[in-house]
Design an enzyme around this catalytic site. Sequence first.
Site: not given
Ligand code: PGA
Length: 263
Positions: A11-13, A105, A107, A172, A178, A217
């Site tokens: 997931n590049w966001k 997600h 976010e 998650e 992160g 992470s």
């Molecule tokens: P991360 O993000 O690996 O940077 O913790 C995972 C995600 O948000 O899908």
Amino acid sequence: MSTAPKFVIGNWKMQAQHERGLTLAGDVTKALEDTPPPSHIRTVICPPYTQLSGVNHILRKHDLPTERISLGAQDCYPAPSGPFTGDISAKMLTELGARYVILGHSERRQNHGETDAVIRQKVKAATAAGLIPIVCIGEHLAERNEGRAASVLAGQIEGSLTRGFRGIVAYEPVWAIGSGITPSHEELQRKLSLIRALLPMRLMTDDIRVPVLYGGSVTSVQTPSLLSIDGVDGVLVGSASLEAQSFLDIIRAATEVPSSSPS
Ligand code: PGA
């Protein structure tokens, strides 16, 4: 005997600039073409909307079957079309070559106020368009510390999945995203058992095995131990998917975990 698929989803966001994204996609695809992982390893790259077409072109230029390396998007709108300025429908994603879409997600739940009900509408839209939804669930740190993780996960599964859900669930924990922190083996095992118990209740069937991924992470170092946990079918990777080498290391690490046959 066939082996159960293992997913490695990047997931590049909103983090790779256009040219960098295309180079990254090219580097990953070339490496997988040169040394193909076993066929049960399913790699999915989820770039921002603006890069879907370019990345799709790169993925398909290489000689790898679609199910081995696929394109995914990071969100879609619940309606099939209409006056929705700035939004993108599931069908539009399929037109650009996407096979998967990440939905709900944390976010998006946090920054866009997405509720379980909205996510469920998106799941319906994605499925109707032929996309495989990857639905994210996970508790916040305070919810975990207050002993409410189980009820949060139960509510998210009940609220954001449809009864006939045919897709992927990504667990998650929000506090692991992160942060460089991953749950202990025991904690993850407990959460996975819970999710595995909740899914048939929501789907009202024991017959469908929904792949469940872990995200938060993830690096190549933890991948073998994460994938050795009973019920974990892959990883959803954020930061470590932004460098070809670290993403490839995760794919290789997944390759080395002994695979089971589908149950
Ligand atoms: P991360 O993000 O690996 O940077 O913790 C995972 C995600 O948000 O899908």
